[in-house]
Design an enzyme around this catalytic site. Structure first.
Site, PDB file in Angstrom:
ATOM      1  N   ASP A 194      -2.498  -1.475  10.527  1.00 37.45           N
ATOM      2  CA  ASP A 194      -2.726  -1.508   9.079  1.00 37.45           C
ATOM      3  C   ASP A 194      -3.388  -2.806   8.608  1.00 37.45           C
ATOM      4  OD1 ASP A 194      -1.596   0.986   8.847  1.00 37.45           O
ATOM      5  OD2 ASP A 194       0.292   0.299   7.956  1.00 37.45           O
ATOM      6  N   LYS A 222       0.851  -1.197   0.000  1.00 39.57           N
ATOM      7  CA  LYS A 222       0.000   0.000   0.000  1.00 39.57           C
ATOM      8  C   LYS A 222       0.876   1.233   0.000  1.00 39.57           C
ATOM      9  CE  LYS A 222       0.845   1.185   4.516  1.00 39.57           C
ATOM     10  NZ  LYS A 222       1.582   2.407   4.947  1.00 39.57           N
TER      11      LYS A 222
END
Length: 282
Positions: free
Chosen positions: A138, A13
């Site tokens: 996350d 990401k």
């Protein structure tokens, strides 16, 4: 016939922006960020064991099996669901550690998604996200499986639409320890909260990463990479570092920049994803 093994991807990401808006009583920082999935991935091969052992089958330099998030994720799901099965986990690691691209968190999320499917433990997405939060802030995003505007400590997620584009990512060659960035007294912790509508409607050049200034001061090579890449567009650091990225409209434009990156840095290109490659398993 029941599936007994699976090959899975764990995508990286990028944080398109990251603002620190405050701090909770327990010390965790309150954030706002936009998560962008990209097609640069670690890969894993996971196979069911009929005993309850969780075994990482390959060595990964600098990461013991006991501390590896994929092993911890498998054990957590096993304990939570009281599953009597085990798993062999083989991880092909290409995402940099300490790079801010979410590699370890993504590996853990893909492990949870894959084993929930293979073991038929039948947790829904929300339950799996809640479990993943125990492994890292996350992890829920990667289970969520779509690009997201995130708040809280990163676990409050809303879907956002992001454009199709390519990114050039530079690895400056250092691992940035997240605690060192968040504990720095110089860190700005009072960015004004924004709305998801603001992000969708405002030019990206106005969005920043509050952690970047601290990381650049502690690790000058990160600052060098930001400065170099900034000649081609709005370059910034992702996460708590160390990787630096810049967006481009198409692959040809990204290739042109990749060909100019100084040899002292590792660099690569990646395409924006709209959803996680394992999203269909949830």
């Amino acid at each position: 016939m029941k599936q007994t093994r699976i090959h899975c991807q764990a995508p990286a990401k990028l944080n398109l922006f990251l603002h620190v808006t405050g701090r909770r009583a327990d010390g965790y920082h309150l954030l706002q960020t936009a998560f962008q999935l990209i097609d640069r991935c670690d890969t894993m091969d996971i196979a069911i064991r009929t005993d309850n052992a969780i075994v990482r089958t390959n060595d990964i330099p600098g990461v013991s099996a006991e501390t590896d998030l994929i092993v911890r994720a498998a054990q957590l799901l096993q304990q939570h669901t009281r599953c009597q099965l085990g798993a062999n986990l083989t991880l092909n690691k290409i995402l940099p550690m300490g790079g801010g691209v979410g590699g370890g968190s993504s590996d853990a999320a893909s492990t949870l998604i894959a084993l929930n499917h293979l073991w038929q433990t039948e947790l829904n997405k929300a339950e799996l996200m809640q479990l993943g939060l125990q492994l890292g802030a996350d992890v829920p995003f990667f289970i969520f499986g779509e690009n997201a505007f995130a708040e809280g400590i990163g676990e409050e997620l809303q879907v956002i639409q992001t454009p199709e584009r390519w990114f050039v990512v530079i690895e400056p060659g250092v691992q940035v320890p997240t605690p060192a960035i968040f504990s720095a007294k110089e860190l700005t912790r009072d960015s004004k909260p924004v709305r998801i509508a603001d992000f969708s409607s405002t030019a990206e050049m106005f969005w920043k990463n509050d952690l970047q200034t601290v990381a650049c001061a502690l690790f000058p090579v990160v600052d060098e990479a930001v400065t170099w890449l900034s000649q081609f567009g709005n370059a910034k650091m992702t996460g708590s570092g160390a990787c630096v990225f810049c967006a481009f409209a198409d692959e040809a434009a990204a290739d042109k920049v990749i060909n100019q990156v100084p040899d002292r840095w590792v660099s690569w290109k990646a395409k924006a994803l709209s959803r996680h490659p394992m999203a269909d398993l949830l």
